[in-house]
Design a protein around this motif. Structure first.
Motif, short mmCIF file in Angstrom:
data_model
loop_
_atom_site.label_atom_id
_atom_site.label_comp_id
_atom_site.label_asym_id
_atom_site.label_seq_id
_atom_site.Cartn_x
_atom_site.Cartn_y
_atom_site.Cartn_z
N LYS A 3 5.84 18.61 58.14
CA LYS A 3 4.80 18.51 57.34
C LYS A 3 4.22 20.10 57.00
N THR A 4 3.74 20.31 56.07
CA THR A 4 3.35 21.73 55.63
C THR A 4 2.29 22.35 56.70
N SER A 5 1.29 21.38 57.05
CA SER A 5 0.38 21.81 58.29
C SER A 5 0.93 22.28 59.65
N GLU A 6 2.14 21.33 59.71
CA GLU A 6 2.73 21.36 61.12
C GLU A 6 3.58 22.94 61.01
N ALA A 40 2.98 25.57 59.30
CA ALA A 40 2.07 26.57 59.22
C ALA A 40 1.18 26.75 60.67
N GLU A 41 0.75 25.62 61.38
CA GLU A 41 0.34 25.79 62.64
C GLU A 41 1.36 26.55 63.51
N THR A 47 0.88 19.98 49.42
CA THR A 47 -0.23 20.64 50.22
C THR A 47 -0.89 21.87 50.27
N TYR A 72 -2.81 24.22 53.04
CA TYR A 72 -3.35 24.42 54.34
C TYR A 72 -4.29 25.73 54.39
N GLN A 85 -6.58 23.73 58.36
CA GLN A 85 -6.97 22.38 58.12
C GLN A 85 -6.31 22.06 56.53
N VAL A 86 -6.11 20.85 56.43
CA VAL A 86 -5.53 20.36 55.08
C VAL A 86 -6.45 20.54 53.86
N GLU A 103 0.53 13.77 54.43
CA GLU A 103 1.43 14.61 54.11
C GLU A 103 2.89 14.25 53.97
N SER A 148 3.49 31.11 52.84
CA SER A 148 2.80 31.43 53.87
C SER A 148 2.06 32.66 53.61
#
Length: 322
Positions: free
Chosen positions: A135-138, A140-141, A291, A293, A297-298, A311, A319
């Motif tokens: 996932k985009t958030s994963e 990114a994190e 998505t 981020y 947060q999304v 997502e 990024s």
């Protein structure tokens, strides 16, 4: 006995054929195949290949993402000032604003950086390959991104240039219109049939994103009203990136396919980006991939079918971060 053998043979062959077809489908669409892992020691310009891959109120109905209280960012500079809708340190400034246009929520991250080195791309699992997604958030994190949007989902295509952070991962042309982000932070739009990936690298390409089309070129909308990507529906969640001035960018994501947000056509997204003052803007993978981020947060409401907000796993992100 002979009759039984003759009867069983077609059944066995049919079962084997089904099993083989099932395996091919899994191999093509599900089983991850890593061709190359990202290394911090990779030299800019190195060709990496494998397995056959060459590899708060604003105009137009806008409102801020939230007022929030100042704090210290989890990622990036330790003295950064953050709110629900902003991030600022000595090198990076991000302000996120939500617009309502075309019966759709559109999220705009206005980004200013002191150096183009803070504009990067990140691969899922830090690996280049087929069916390698997160996932985009994963992504990114794991990368410590301050801001991120989904990229071009290179893994959904068998061809099309893939250059990430100065490294060529795929140099086979798909005849597409690509976005090139050069080492000085400037944007350019090229046709893969006109230039090789190696030539782009020699010209200073740091990122090449192969999805498209270009939405704005030289400040002018470059898509027609009826132009769409493949068989995509006219109105969709969208992701786009644009440049306004030196080291001044906008990351844009729209919702869509829900009762709250219809989504945008390419033409609408292009007109919206032009209204933000971009000189160049480019369409990235949309639909369920779209998505944004920010600050852990999304921001938007990603959805594939409109029934659930979740997502989609993708190959890569764009990024802002350290």
């Amino acid at each position: 006995m002979t009759f039984i053998k003759r009867s069983i043979l077609p059944i066995v062959l049919s079962v084997l054929l089904v099993m083989f077809t099932f395996y091919v489908a899994l191999d093509t669409f599900v089983i991850p195949q890593v061709y190359s892992s990202v290394s911090t020691e990779q030299t800019s310009g190195a060709l990496t290949s494998g397995s056959g891959q060459s590899g708060s109120t604003a105009s137009n109905g806008a409102s801020s993402g939230g007022s929030g209280s100042s704090g210290t960012a989890a990622a990036g500079s330790t003295d950064a000032e953050t709110t629900d809708s902003s991030y600022s340190d000595d090198n990076i400034s991000v302000n996120v604003t939500t617009y309502r246009k075309y019966d759709t929520s559109i999220y705009v991250a206005d980004v200013k950086v002191s150096s183009p080195e803070y504009l990067k791309t990140v691969l899922a699992n830090n690996s280049y390959g087929r069916n390698v997604t997160e996932k985009t958030s994963e992504i990114a994190e794991e990368a410590g991104s301050i801001l991120a949007i989904n990229g071009d989902f290179y893994g959904a295509q068998e061809s099309g240039y893939v250059i990430r952070n100065g490294v060529i991962y795929r140099d086979t042309s798909a005849g597409k219109e690509d976005l090139v982000i050069y080492e000085d932070g400037s944007f350019g739009v090229i046709d893969e049939d006109d230039v090789t990936a190696e030539e782009l690298l020699e010209k200073g390409a740091q990122q090449v994103l192969s999805f498209g089309p270009a939405l704005v070129e030289n400040g002018q909308v470059s898509v027609s009203e009826n132009e769409e990507v493949g068989k995509a529906m006219a109105s969709n969640p969208r992701t786009a990136i644009g440049i306004i001035d030196d080291c001044h960018y906008v990351f844009v994501v729209s919702d869509g396919r829900t009762s709250e947000s219809e989504g945008l056509t390419l033409s609408q997204m292009a007109e919206f980006m032009q209204g933000l003052g971009v000189t160049t803007a480019y369409n990235l993978d949309g639909g369920g991939s779209s998505t944004m981020y920010f600050n852990g947060q999304v921001v938007n409401k990603p959805t594939t079918n409109g029934r659930s907000i979740s997502e989609r796993s993708v190959s890569d992100i764009v990024s802002i971060g350290y």
